[in-house]
Design a protein around this motif. Structure first.
Motif, PDB file in Angstrom:
ATOM      1  N   UNK A   1       0.830  -1.207   0.000  1.00 33.27           N
ATOM      2  CA  UNK A   1       0.000   0.000   0.000  1.00 33.27           C
ATOM      3  C   UNK A   1       0.864   1.256   0.000  1.00 33.27           C
ATOM      4  N   UNK A   2       0.448   2.252  -0.792  1.00 32.50           N
ATOM      5  CA  UNK A   2       1.230   3.469  -0.951  1.00 32.50           C
ATOM      6  C   UNK A   2       0.579   4.619  -0.176  1.00 32.50           C
ATOM      7  N   UNK A   3       1.212   5.104   0.889  1.00 29.77           N
ATOM      8  CA  UNK A   3       0.589   6.144   1.716  1.00 29.77           C
ATOM      9  C   UNK A   3       0.424   7.474   1.005  1.00 29.77           C
ATOM     10  N   UNK A   4       1.270   7.769   0.024  1.00 26.80           N
ATOM     11  CA  UNK A   4       1.191   9.067  -0.621  1.00 26.80           C
ATOM     12  C   UNK A   4      -0.086   9.287  -1.405  1.00 26.80           C
ATOM     13  N   UNK A   5      -0.591   8.255  -2.036  1.00 26.64           N
ATOM     14  CA  UNK A   5      -1.748   8.408  -2.919  1.00 26.64           C
ATOM     15  C   UNK A   5      -2.950   7.581  -2.473  1.00 26.64           C
ATOM     16  N   UNK A   6      -2.880   6.988  -1.283  1.00 28.23           N
ATOM     17  CA  UNK A   6      -3.967   6.119  -0.825  1.00 28.23           C
ATOM     18  C   UNK A   6      -4.486   6.539   0.546  1.00 28.23           C
TER      19      UNK A   6
END
Length: 350
Positions: free
Chosen positions: A78-83
Motif C-alpha cells: 500500500x502506498x501512503x502518498x496516494x492512498x
C-alpha cells in the motif's frame, strides 16, 4: 541501393508454383513470429533505416545533462502518498480461514486488501488469501484519485464509508484498527491530488512540420542518429539512446506515430516530427527542454520545415522562451507541493 531483408518463407500456389513471401508489409502493423519465422536483430533492422552512406555524428551539439540518481522502484504494498489507508492488527497472527469468513458481505468498494507476513506485503484476493496460513497485520487501501465525488463533503462521505468497512472487518476478526485517517483529511488530500494531476499530468512538445512535401523518414532517422538518438521502446526514437535514462522522445506526426526501419527503407514520408517528454516524470525538465530545442533546430537545418508548438502556433524565439518559462513555473509549483519531477512521489502520482 540498400538490400532489404531476404524473404523469410515460401508458399505453394495451387498450380505448384512457388511464391516468395515478402519480408514485410508497408500497410501492415507488427509482424507475428509465425509471419517472420525468426526475428531479425535490432542492429540489422536499424541499418535498413539508416542506409549505407556515412552519417555525420554530432553528439557535441547536444548538452550533457546531469541527472540525479534514478529513483528506486516503488515497493510492493500500500502506498501512503496516494492512498487512504487503514491498518488492522491483533496480538496474535490472523488465520486466513478467519479472514475469509470475516470478509463475507463486506463492501470494500474500490479498496484493496494487503496482508503483511515475513517482512513483506501480499495483495490479498479470493485466490491468493489462502496462500499463507496467517498474517501479522492487514491494511486496506483506497486510491484517493479513484474516490467518487466532486466536493469535499462527498469525498469525505465516501472515505467515512470505506473506514466503516474497516471497523466491521476488525470487529469480526476480534482485532483493532491501529491507524486510520480522518475522512475530512482524506477528502482534502484527494482533492489536492486531483488538482495536481489535472494541472501537471501533461507532456511538453515541440514540433517540426513538413512544408508540403513529407519529410523522408530515412533522413529523419539519419539526423536523429547523428545526435545520439536510439531506436527502442515502443518503436520510437529516444535521446539519449540508453533506454533506462532517455529524456525525450521523437515520434512521427503522421500515422503510424512510431518508426519501423522497414518503412524508412521503402521510402516512407512523414508529415512532421514531434519531440516530447512527460513533465512530472522527467528528472531534469528544464535541461531536457533546452536539449530538445537544440535537437529541433538541428532537425530543421537537416530537413527544413516549420517549427510549431503543440497547438500549431509558430515557434519563434519569443514563443520558445514562453514555453520554457511555462515549464519552469510548473517545476516550481510541483516542488512547492512536495513533488520533485522524476522522483518516486511523482512516479507514484503521475
Amino acid at each position: 541501393m540498400i538490400e532489404l531483408l531476404p524473404a523469410l518463407g515460401k508458399t505453394e500456389k495451387g498450380d505448384g508454383a512457388t511464391v516468395t513471401e515478402p519480408a514485410h508489409r508497408f500497410e501492415g502493423d507488427y509482424w507475428t513470429r509465425a509471419e517472420w519465422r525468426e526475428m531479425p536483430d535490432t542492429a540489422r533492422r536499424v541499418r535498413l533505416a539508416l542506409g549505407v552512406e556515412p552519417i555525420a555524428v554530432l553528439p557535441h551539439l547536444m548538452p550533457a545533462v546531469a541527472l540525479p540518481p534514478a529513483p528506486k522502484p516503488l515497493p510492493l504494498g500500500p502506498q501512503p502518498g496516494t492512498c487512504l489507508l487503514a491498518d488492522i492488527a491483533d496480538t496474535q497472527p490472523i488465520p486466513h480461514e478467519a479472514l475469509v469468513l470475516a470478509l463475507r458481505g463486506i463492501d470494500l468498494m474500490t479498496g484493496t486488501l494487503w496482508g503483511f507476513q515475513h517482512g513483506g506485503w501480499h495483495l490479498l484476493t479470493p485466490e491468493t488469501v489462502r496462500q499463507r496460513p496467517t498474517y501479522q497485520a492487514l491494511t486496506l487501501a483506497w486510491e484517493l484519485l479513484e474516490l467518487p465525488g466532486s466536493s469535499l463533503a462527498e469525498l469525505a462521505a465516501v472515505a467515512a464509508h470505506a473506514l466503516r468497512a474497516t471497523h466491521t472487518l476488525a470487529e469480526r476478526l476480534g482485532a483493532a484498527v491501529t491507524r486510520e485517517e480522518a475522512p475530512v483529511e482524506a477528502a482534502r488530500r484527494a482533492a489536492s491530488l486531483v488538482l495536481l494531476k489535472a494541472r501537471f499530468a501533461r507532456s511538453v512538445e515541440l514540433r517540426l512540420l513538413a512544408p508540403g512535401t513529407p519529410f523522408p523518414s530515412r533522413r529523419a532517422w539519419r539526423a536523429a542518429y547523428g545526435l545520439g538518438f536510439g531506436w527502442g521502446h515502443l518503436d520510437l526514437l529516444h535521446w539519449p539512446a540508453a533506454p533506462q535514462r532517455a529524456l525525450f522522445t521523437l515520434t512521427s506526426a503522421g500515422k503510424p506515430s512510431y518508426f519501423l526501419p522497414e518503412r524508412a527503407a521503402e521510402g516512407e514520408g512523414i508529415p512532421g516530427l514531434i519531440l516530447s517528454f512527460e513533465l512530472p516524470s522527467c528528472p531534469a525538465p528544464l535541461e531536457t527542454f533546452d536539449a530538445m530545442a537544440l535537437a529541433l533546430a538541428h532537425f530543421r537545418e537537416q530537413l527544413g520545415g516549420h517549427p510549431t508548438d503543440e497547438g500549431g502556433r509558430e515557434l519563434d524565439l519569443e514563443r520558445l522562451d514562453a514555453e520554457r518559462e511555462s515549464v519552469a513555473a510548473a517545476v516550481t509549483q510541483l516542488e512547492a507541493a512536495g513533488i520533485t519531477p522524476g522522483s518516486r512521489e511523482a512516479l507514484e502520482l503521475f
